[in-house]
Design a protein around this motif. Structure first.
Motif, short mmCIF file in Angstrom:
data_model
loop_
_atom_site.label_atom_id
_atom_site.label_comp_id
_atom_site.label_asym_id
_atom_site.label_seq_id
_atom_site.Cartn_x
_atom_site.Cartn_y
_atom_site.Cartn_z
N GLY A 95 54.71 33.53 40.02
CA GLY A 95 53.71 32.56 41.54
C GLY A 95 52.49 33.72 42.07
O GLY A 95 51.37 33.34 41.81
N ILE A 96 53.47 35.15 42.49
CA ILE A 96 52.93 35.35 43.69
C ILE A 96 51.66 36.25 42.50
O ILE A 96 51.09 36.75 42.85
CB ILE A 96 53.90 36.67 44.09
N ALA A 97 52.33 36.66 41.43
CA ALA A 97 51.57 37.63 40.63
C ALA A 97 49.83 36.86 40.27
O ALA A 97 48.69 36.90 40.33
CB ALA A 97 51.94 37.54 39.43
N ALA A 98 50.48 35.73 40.03
CA ALA A 98 48.98 34.40 39.94
C ALA A 98 48.10 34.40 40.77
O ALA A 98 46.38 34.50 40.64
CB ALA A 98 49.59 33.92 39.49
N ALA A 99 49.10 34.09 41.82
CA ALA A 99 48.24 33.94 43.25
C ALA A 99 47.07 35.58 43.72
O ALA A 99 46.23 35.47 44.12
CB ALA A 99 49.08 33.17 44.76
N ALA A 100 47.86 36.82 42.89
CA ALA A 100 47.58 37.81 43.74
C ALA A 100 46.12 38.31 42.54
O ALA A 100 45.28 38.51 43.58
CB ALA A 100 48.43 39.01 43.92
N PHE A 101 46.67 37.58 41.43
CA PHE A 101 45.32 37.59 40.54
C PHE A 101 44.18 37.65 40.46
O PHE A 101 43.33 37.90 40.65
CB PHE A 101 45.65 37.94 39.26
#
Length: 391
Positions: A217-223
């Protein structure tokens, strides 16, 4: 004989934690991606805590990060917190700030409005606390998840799980974008591997599944945040830019420049420097090209064209904290698609990972047959009203 003075009750901070959870629930319900308890770190030192860190995507090009400071106690020192949070926002370069405080002074609300600070005072907090929708949550609190993590760490005689989780959360504060996404991917790889190695459906398997969801989830938001800068560029240019960012981090050009500088130093000062520099250059680029960044970049670019990637981030965060942790196949379609691409990128087999946590399904027994099991035609066609009479 004089009675011994009673000691003051020990402060546990429970009230503050509960308020943070309620305010988090409010912003989650309002459509934000929310991380609670983010530690701001520099040089290995913890500098301060950010109570709530929010990310909002309101349009194709509109993205905003917000930090919320929460103080719900007898002496909230609201004015000091306002000055503090404004300075912190400038330091870590987020777009907006907010204060949730038990202070009710109108003058502070006006000061906050003047400086574009979202202000949630005591009256607002009491309304939030009285909301059954916010208080009757189906989610674990940060403290609940922390207790589960502590049990897993205790069984392993380490604090690796806690520290890795905290490191991923910390990455949103000062390097949100490709660098944060890479940190989250590393965390997802660590937790997914632990999930695969754990006994299926055990407590560690559940905890590692939750933390893999959270990191994804963090990676998706950051991307999603990083994609805003290139949203208007041609598709192939966006894909190439994101592929480089996944391989090199936030500054692909800077990384390449550092490599050239290192090669020049080896060429000038090491024995047989020219040959050695060429070997290092070739092997470095071979290693980079072996990173399967294209497939992950493709799905990120595709999903970031709309709000699909942002929604996947919120769904993965929600799955990580739901009391009834869902298995991989129960995730919403876009959340499952992004997590699947992430698992491919970090070389974790999807099927093997999905088998780590499969909660037992409730068994629904068929009702026993009775003489009244089959209603008459009249009863089936015309169900009774509350007073038992047919319509």
């Amino acid at each position: 004989m004089n009675a011994k003075p009673t000691s003051a009750p020990k402060k546990t901070g429970k009230k503050g934690f509960e308020t943070e959870e309620i305010v988090r629930s409010y912003f989650l319900g309002a459509g934000f991606f929310v991380v609670r308890g983010v530690k701001l770190r520099h040089g290995g030192d913890e500098l301060t805590d950010i109570d709530l860190w929010l990310y909002e995507r309101s349009a194709t090009l509109a993205r905003r990060r917000i930090i919320i400071d929460i103080k719900d106690n007898a002496q909230p020192k609201a004015a000091e917190r306002l000055f503090f949070v404004k300075g912190l926002a400038e330091l870590i370069q987020v777009e907006a700030t907010g204060i949730a405080t038990s202070d009710s002074r109108r003058s502070l609300r006006e000061l906050a409005r003047k400086h574009n600070v979202l202000w949630i005072d005591n009256a607002d907090l009491q309304r939030l606390k009285s909301s059954q929708r916010l208080t009757a949550s189906s989610r674990l609190s940060d403290e609940d998840l922390g207790e589960l993590i502590a049990k897993v760490d205790a069984s392993r005689s380490s604090k690796d799980v806690r520290d890795t989780f905290a490191s991923v959360k910390s990455s949103v504060a000062d390097r949100f974008g490709p660098s944060c996404a890479n940190t989250a991917a590393d965390g997802a790889q660590y937790f997914a591997r632990m999930c695969v190695e754990a006994h299926p459906n055990s407590l560690p398997a559940q905890v590692f599944t939750r933390l893999t969801y959270f990191c994804a989830g963090i990676a998706a938001a950051a991307f999603d945040f990083a994609s805003g800068e290139s949203a208007l560029r041609p598709q192939q240019e966006r894909l190439a830019s994101l592929t480089d960012a996944i391989r090199f981090g936030d500054d692909p050009k800077g990384t390449a420049e550092k490599l050239r500088w290192a090669q020049a130093a080896i060429r000038d000062y090491a024995p047989n420097g020219a040959g050695l520099a060429d070997i290092i250059h070739n092997r470095f680029h071979q290693a980079l090209q072996s990173v399967p960044a294209e497939s992950l970049a493709e799905i990120v670019v595709k999903m970031a064209n709309s709000d699909r990637l942002f929604n996947a981030a919120k769904d993965l965060e929600q799955a990580a904290f739901l009391i009834d942790c869902p298995e991989f196949d129960e995730l919403p379609i876009d959340a499952r698609a992004f997590l699947g691409a992430m698992l491919d990128f970090i070389t974790i087999d999807r099927i093997t990972f999905s088998q780590g946590w499969t909660p037992p399904k409730p068994v629904i027994s068929a009702p026993a047959a009775t003489e009244d099991a089959n209603p008459t035609t009249s009863e089936a066609t015309h169900p009774p009203t509350e007073d038992g009479k047919l319509l």
